[in-house]
Design a protein around this motif. Sequence first.
Motif, PDB file in Angstrom:
ATOM      1  N   PRO A   1      14.079 -14.984   2.106  1.00  0.00           N
ATOM      2  CA  PRO A   1      14.677 -15.289   3.412  1.00  0.00           C
ATOM      3  C   PRO A   1      14.596 -14.083   4.351  1.00  0.00           C
ATOM      4  O   PRO A   1      14.948 -12.971   3.970  1.00  0.00           O
ATOM      5  N   GLY A   2      14.100 -14.294   5.537  1.00  0.00           N
ATOM      6  CA  GLY A   2      13.933 -13.196   6.482  1.00  0.00           C
ATOM      7  C   GLY A   2      12.763 -12.301   6.153  1.00  0.00           C
ATOM      8  O   GLY A   2      12.641 -11.207   6.715  1.00  0.00           O
ATOM      9  N   GLY A   3      11.882 -12.750   5.260  1.00  0.00           N
ATOM     10  CA  GLY A   3      10.729 -11.948   4.868  1.00  0.00           C
ATOM     11  C   GLY A   3       9.730 -11.805   5.998  1.00  0.00           C
ATOM     12  O   GLY A   3       9.842 -12.448   7.045  1.00  0.00           O
ATOM     13  N   PRO A   4       8.725 -10.947   5.813  1.00  0.00           N
ATOM     14  CA  PRO A   4       7.754 -10.680   6.890  1.00  0.00           C
ATOM     15  C   PRO A   4       6.896 -11.893   7.192  1.00  0.00           C
ATOM     16  O   PRO A   4       6.813 -12.842   6.403  1.00  0.00           O
ATOM     17  N   ASP A   5       6.248 -11.849   8.336  1.00  0.00           N
ATOM     18  CA  ASP A   5       5.377 -12.948   8.752  1.00  0.00           C
ATOM     19  C   ASP A   5       3.978 -12.824   8.178  1.00  0.00           C
ATOM     20  O   ASP A   5       3.256 -13.819   8.088  1.00  0.00           O
ATOM     21  N   CYS A   6       3.604 -11.618   7.810  1.00  0.00           N
ATOM     22  CA  CYS A   6       2.292 -11.431   7.209  1.00  0.00           C
ATOM     23  C   CYS A   6       2.345 -10.266   6.239  1.00  0.00           C
ATOM     24  O   CYS A   6       3.260  -9.438   6.274  1.00  0.00           O
TER      25      CYS A   6
ATOM     26  N   GLY B   1       0.100   0.428  14.978  1.00  0.00           N
ATOM     27  CA  GLY B   1       0.250   0.026  16.368  1.00  0.00           C
ATOM     28  C   GLY B   1       1.710  -0.126  16.718  1.00  0.00           C
ATOM     29  O   GLY B   1       2.579   0.503  16.113  1.00  0.00           O
ATOM     30  N   GLU B   2       2.005  -0.989  17.669  1.00  0.00           N
ATOM     31  CA  GLU B   2       3.360  -1.150  18.166  1.00  0.00           C
ATOM     32  C   GLU B   2       4.177  -2.174  17.391  1.00  0.00           C
ATOM     33  O   GLU B   2       5.386  -2.281  17.580  1.00  0.00           O
ATOM     34  N   ALA B   3       3.547  -2.943  16.531  1.00  0.00           N
ATOM     35  CA  ALA B   3       4.261  -3.993  15.809  1.00  0.00           C
ATOM     36  C   ALA B   3       5.172  -3.404  14.735  1.00  0.00           C
ATOM     37  O   ALA B   3       4.977  -2.279  14.265  1.00  0.00           O
ATOM     38  N   ALA B   4       6.182  -4.183  14.351  1.00  0.00           N
ATOM     39  CA  ALA B   4       7.068  -3.796  13.262  1.00  0.00           C
ATOM     40  C   ALA B   4       6.341  -4.007  11.943  1.00  0.00           C
ATOM     41  O   ALA B   4       6.082  -5.144  11.545  1.00  0.00           O
ATOM     42  N   ALA B   5       5.976  -2.915  11.283  1.00  0.00           N
ATOM     43  CA  ALA B   5       5.228  -3.001  10.032  1.00  0.00           C
ATOM     44  C   ALA B   5       5.771  -1.989   9.037  1.00  0.00           C
ATOM     45  O   ALA B   5       6.144  -0.875   9.410  1.00  0.00           O
ATOM     46  N   SER B   6       5.801  -2.373   7.769  1.00  0.00           N
ATOM     47  CA  SER B   6       6.363  -1.552   6.718  1.00  0.00           C
ATOM     48  C   SER B   6       5.396  -1.504   5.541  1.00  0.00           C
ATOM     49  O   SER B   6       4.409  -2.238   5.495  1.00  0.00           O
ATOM     50  N   THR B   7       5.698  -0.641   4.579  1.00  0.00           N
ATOM     51  CA  THR B   7       4.885  -0.552   3.367  1.00  0.00           C
ATOM     52  C   THR B   7       5.767  -0.675   2.138  1.00  0.00           C
ATOM     53  O   THR B   7       6.952  -0.328   2.156  1.00  0.00           O
TER      54      THR B   7
ATOM     55  N   ALA C   1       0.847  -1.194   0.000  1.00  0.00           N
ATOM     56  CA  ALA C   1       0.000   0.000   0.000  1.00  0.00           C
ATOM     57  C   ALA C   1       0.878   1.237   0.000  1.00  0.00           C
ATOM     58  O   ALA C   1       2.052   1.184   0.367  1.00  0.00           O
ATOM     59  N   ARG C   2       0.286   2.366  -0.395  1.00  0.00           N
ATOM     60  CA  ARG C   2       1.040   3.622  -0.430  1.00  0.00           C
ATOM     61  C   ARG C   2       1.325   4.158   0.965  1.00  0.00           C
ATOM     62  O   ARG C   2       2.304   4.850   1.189  1.00  0.00           O
ATOM     63  N   SER C   3       0.430   3.878   1.908  1.00  0.00           N
ATOM     64  CA  SER C   3       0.617   4.318   3.286  1.00  0.00           C
ATOM     65  C   SER C   3       0.167   3.201   4.210  1.00  0.00           C
ATOM     66  O   SER C   3      -0.525   2.262   3.793  1.00  0.00           O
ATOM     67  N   LEU C   4       0.564   3.277   5.456  1.00  0.00           N
ATOM     68  CA  LEU C   4       0.265   2.211   6.398  1.00  0.00           C
ATOM     69  C   LEU C   4      -1.232   2.193   6.718  1.00  0.00           C
ATOM     70  O   LEU C   4      -1.767   3.147   7.283  1.00  0.00           O
ATOM     71  N   PRO C   5      -1.941   1.104   6.382  1.00  0.00           N
ATOM     72  CA  PRO C   5      -3.378   1.029   6.672  1.00  0.00           C
ATOM     73  C   PRO C   5      -3.634   0.819   8.155  1.00  0.00           C
ATOM     74  O   PRO C   5      -2.738   0.439   8.920  1.00  0.00           O
ATOM     75  N   ILE C   6      -4.866   1.069   8.559  1.00  0.00           N
ATOM     76  CA  ILE C   6      -5.242   0.950   9.968  1.00  0.00           C
ATOM     77  C   ILE C   6      -4.897  -0.429  10.517  1.00  0.00           C
ATOM     78  O   ILE C   6      -4.428  -0.556  11.646  1.00  0.00           O
ATOM     79  N   ALA C   7      -5.121  -1.478   9.739  1.00  0.00           N
ATOM     80  CA  ALA C   7      -4.925  -2.847  10.221  1.00  0.00           C
ATOM     81  C   ALA C   7      -3.527  -3.083  10.753  1.00  0.00           C
ATOM     82  O   ALA C   7      -3.320  -3.913  11.649  1.00  0.00           O
ATOM     83  N   LEU C   8      -2.525  -2.352  10.240  1.00  0.00           N
ATOM     84  CA  LEU C   8      -1.140  -2.560  10.643  1.00  0.00           C
ATOM     85  C   LEU C   8      -0.588  -1.419  11.503  1.00  0.00           C
ATOM     86  O   LEU C   8       0.623  -1.353  11.730  1.00  0.00           O
TER      87      LEU C   8
END
Length: 387
Positions: free
Chosen positions: A231-236, A159-165, A150-157
């Motif tokens: 390898p080392g890719g995201p979990d979701c 919070g405090e978790a490590a999340a990228s776009t 996505a172009r920007s971080l959606p609501i679903a992601l």
Amino acid sequence: MKRRGFVKLAGSGLALWQLPALGLAATKAPAPRPKIVWLLLRGGLDSLHAVVPAFDAGLMQQRRSLAEPLVDKLLPLERGFGLHPDLKFLHGLYVKRQLAPVVAVATPYRSRSHFEGQDVLESGLAPADHDSGWLARALSAYRGEGLAIARSLPIALRGEAAASTWYPDHLPGADSDLYARLLKLYENDVRLHQRLQEALETRAKVGDLAGRRRPRLQHLAKACATLLAAPGGPDCAMLEMGGWDTHNNQPGRLSQQFGQLDAGLQILCEHLGQTWQQTLVVIATEFGRTVKNNGTRGTDHGTASALLLAGGALRGGRVLGEWPGLGEKDLYEGRDLMPTSDMRAWTAALLQQHWQIPQTQLAAVFPGAKPVGLTLTEGVLKPKVKV
């Protein structure tokens, strides 16, 4: 060159800036970890046009003009349901026990605003918290990493978790000489040097996907699979697909939509490779549509819809959920498919079984939603929470 200028310049050719750690070369292939892909269908999917209850006499009574052209072409499912004929790959997954539609589901939201409905769906809370998404909370419990296509971080992601776009841009690319000079320029700036290296490696992975002006789901699914399986890719990962608000000309529009959805899932499966066997795909929409069609060969905003579960880690080949019926007395507020289960309860069960998140932590992911008591996964892995 200042940092701001670097970000703009790198972005013009790399289409990536916010993806930490995914592009780093791995010295040793890590043990496979269970993956989740959440695909949000924005606009309100008419589940009665996708997972068709051909056995229900109310189908013809309520929407003959929409149902009659389909009933003889449906791809067979159990319990008298049929899948839309343009969902051929999904039906192949069903035959392989890798697809399970869940009928008559909804979030706690009972109004019919796209924006509010999507916010509740992404947040997993009612009312929605725009700074706390259910997927981010799940990642925090699992101690994993997430990626939004996505172009920007959606609501679903959020919070405090490590999340990228990540999202492909359509700006002109820079040449390799410029990148080499940038690497040289920032060799003493560890952070910028590392981020540029990551971006270059990610660009190499997604290839010509960076630069498409209006990428379809197939293109985004290919990039998603490539990054998820690395390898080392995201979990979701989270994907989105719009165009499901079918107030008019629904048969033709949904035929095109289903074709794109089907092709996107096929690309996702093919490019995940062996990772598909450890992957669950959850396809959700903010609400369903009216049981009766309107005067423009379409449907209006409704309540219950379907949740589509897929993946090599799924125990599929069945139609799940309690069917409420399509008789007049069975409809929600006399017009919509009646919800018989909470969408969050199914997703919670998947998190519990696939990521082994305990009930005490699930209560923070989906407050008030008890996981359904069915075995939904094949148990191909025994995932270990990161420490």
